[in-house]
Scaffold this motif. Structure first.
Motif, PDB file in Angstrom:
ATOM      1  N   ARG A 133     -33.923 -22.170 -40.846  1.00  0.00           N
ATOM      2  CA  ARG A 133     -33.557 -23.480 -41.367  1.00  0.00           C
ATOM      3  C   ARG A 133     -33.744 -24.524 -40.281  1.00  0.00           C
ATOM      4  O   ARG A 133     -33.910 -24.206 -39.105  1.00  0.00           O
ATOM      5  CB  ARG A 133     -32.127 -23.490 -41.884  1.00  0.00           C
TER       6      ARG A 133
ATOM      7  N   ARG B 187     -32.198 -29.871 -35.353  1.00  0.00           N
ATOM      8  CA  ARG B 187     -31.730 -28.549 -34.921  1.00  0.00           C
ATOM      9  C   ARG B 187     -32.564 -27.497 -35.642  1.00  0.00           C
ATOM     10  O   ARG B 187     -32.768 -27.582 -36.848  1.00  0.00           O
ATOM     11  CB  ARG B 187     -30.254 -28.367 -35.260  1.00  0.00           C
TER      12      ARG B 187
ATOM     13  N   TRP C  73     -33.306 -23.210 -36.208  1.00  0.00           N
ATOM     14  CA  TRP C  73     -32.811 -21.840 -36.125  1.00  0.00           C
ATOM     15  C   TRP C  73     -33.987 -20.903 -36.366  1.00  0.00           C
ATOM     16  O   TRP C  73     -34.818 -21.149 -37.245  1.00  0.00           O
ATOM     17  CB  TRP C  73     -31.742 -21.590 -37.186  1.00  0.00           C
ATOM     18  N   ASP C  74     -34.052 -19.810 -35.580  1.00  0.00           N
ATOM     19  CA  ASP C  74     -35.169 -18.870 -35.722  1.00  0.00           C
ATOM     20  C   ASP C  74     -34.989 -17.995 -36.951  1.00  0.00           C
ATOM     21  O   ASP C  74     -34.039 -18.145 -37.710  1.00  0.00           O
ATOM     22  CB  ASP C  74     -35.356 -18.044 -34.453  1.00  0.00           C
TER      23      ASP C  74
ATOM     24  N   ASN D 131     -31.729 -16.383 -37.805  1.00  0.00           N
ATOM     25  CA  ASN D 131     -30.658 -17.358 -37.988  1.00  0.00           C
ATOM     26  C   ASN D 131     -29.861 -17.592 -36.706  1.00  0.00           C
ATOM     27  O   ASN D 131     -28.682 -17.885 -36.743  1.00  0.00           O
ATOM     28  CB  ASN D 131     -29.738 -16.963 -39.145  1.00  0.00           C
ATOM     29  N   ALA D 132     -30.510 -17.427 -35.560  1.00  0.00           N
ATOM     30  CA  ALA D 132     -29.909 -17.730 -34.253  1.00  0.00           C
ATOM     31  C   ALA D 132     -30.384 -19.122 -33.828  1.00  0.00           C
ATOM     32  O   ALA D 132     -31.521 -19.502 -34.118  1.00  0.00           O
ATOM     33  CB  ALA D 132     -30.334 -16.694 -33.215  1.00  0.00           C
ATOM     34  N   PRO D 133     -29.526 -19.902 -33.165  1.00  0.00           N
ATOM     35  CA  PRO D 133     -29.956 -21.241 -32.724  1.00  0.00           C
ATOM     36  C   PRO D 133     -31.156 -21.147 -31.788  1.00  0.00           C
ATOM     37  O   PRO D 133     -31.140 -20.405 -30.821  1.00  0.00           O
ATOM     38  CB  PRO D 133     -28.735 -21.781 -31.988  1.00  0.00           C
ATOM     39  N   LEU D 134     -32.189 -21.900 -32.098  1.00  0.00           N
ATOM     40  CA  LEU D 134     -33.404 -21.881 -31.293  1.00  0.00           C
ATOM     41  C   LEU D 134     -33.502 -23.126 -30.410  1.00  0.00           C
ATOM     42  O   LEU D 134     -33.728 -23.021 -29.207  1.00  0.00           O
ATOM     43  CB  LEU D 134     -34.627 -21.789 -32.196  1.00  0.00           C
TER      44      LEU D 134
ATOM     45  N   GLU E 147     -32.295 -27.615 -30.064  1.00  0.00           N
ATOM     46  CA  GLU E 147     -31.770 -28.889 -30.545  1.00  0.00           C
ATOM     47  C   GLU E 147     -32.567 -29.964 -29.843  1.00  0.00           C
ATOM     48  O   GLU E 147     -32.553 -30.056 -28.615  1.00  0.00           O
ATOM     49  CB  GLU E 147     -30.286 -29.022 -30.232  1.00  0.00           C
TER      50      GLU E 147
END
Length: 164
Positions: free
Chosen positions: A121, A130, A132-133, A136-139, A141
């Motif tokens: 997303r 922002r 996310w990979d 669903n981990a933050p990639l 910002e």
């Protein structure tokens, strides 16, 4: 058009990776550093031990042992250094986001590559995006103040179906 840390105006753009602090690597580096300091200290303390014998064969053994311990300790302390922070590269032509780390003089390794279509997303709020990979981990910002770059990034994410 490519968006990257190296090609953006440093005054108006901030690109920073978002990562959750993982305790495992940090604990390993701390243990390595502590072991390295202990080995270097032991190499010097070997010569200060009271009541030590000063025969030539014992002195040679102490010399070899202290040099080995000191070199191993310095090596452990050097290898326990924190790795360079990865940089974010957003390529709107290839429609992908890359995490890149500088490892040597001018040499980069790609830690992670994720296409716009493979992102889980993306969120867009004003000048912030922002990402996310696929797990669903933050990639990343990304804060972009340049309107042309933001338009290119948002249009690429919309074309991939990640922004509505």
């Amino acid at each position: 058009m490519s968006v990257s840390v190296e090609f953006m105006n440093a005054d108006t753009t901030t690109i920073a990776p978002v990562r959750i602090a993982e305790g495992g690597p940090m604990l390993i580096r701390a243990t390595q550093r502590l072991t390295g300091v202990a080995l270097v200290f032991a190499a010097f303390a070997l010569w200060l031990a009271p009541g030590a014998a000063w025969e030539s064969d014992v002195m040679l053994f102490k010399l070899i042992l202290s040099l080995t311990a000191a070199l191993a300790g310095l090596g452990l302390m050097q290898s326990s250094a924190k790795p360079n922070t990865p940089k974010i590269e957003i390529d709107t032509i290839r429609r992908e986001v890359r995490l890149v780390r500088l490892v040597a003089e001018g040499k980069n390794i790609v830690l992670q590559r994720c296409g716009f279509a493979d992102l889980a997303r993306a969120e867009w709020e004003g000048v912030k995006v922002r990402l996310w990979d696929k797990n669903n981990a933050p990639l990343a910002e990304v804060t972009l103040n340049d309107r042309n770059v933001m338009t290119s990034l948002v249009s690429g994410l919309r074309a991939a179906g990640k922004l509505v």
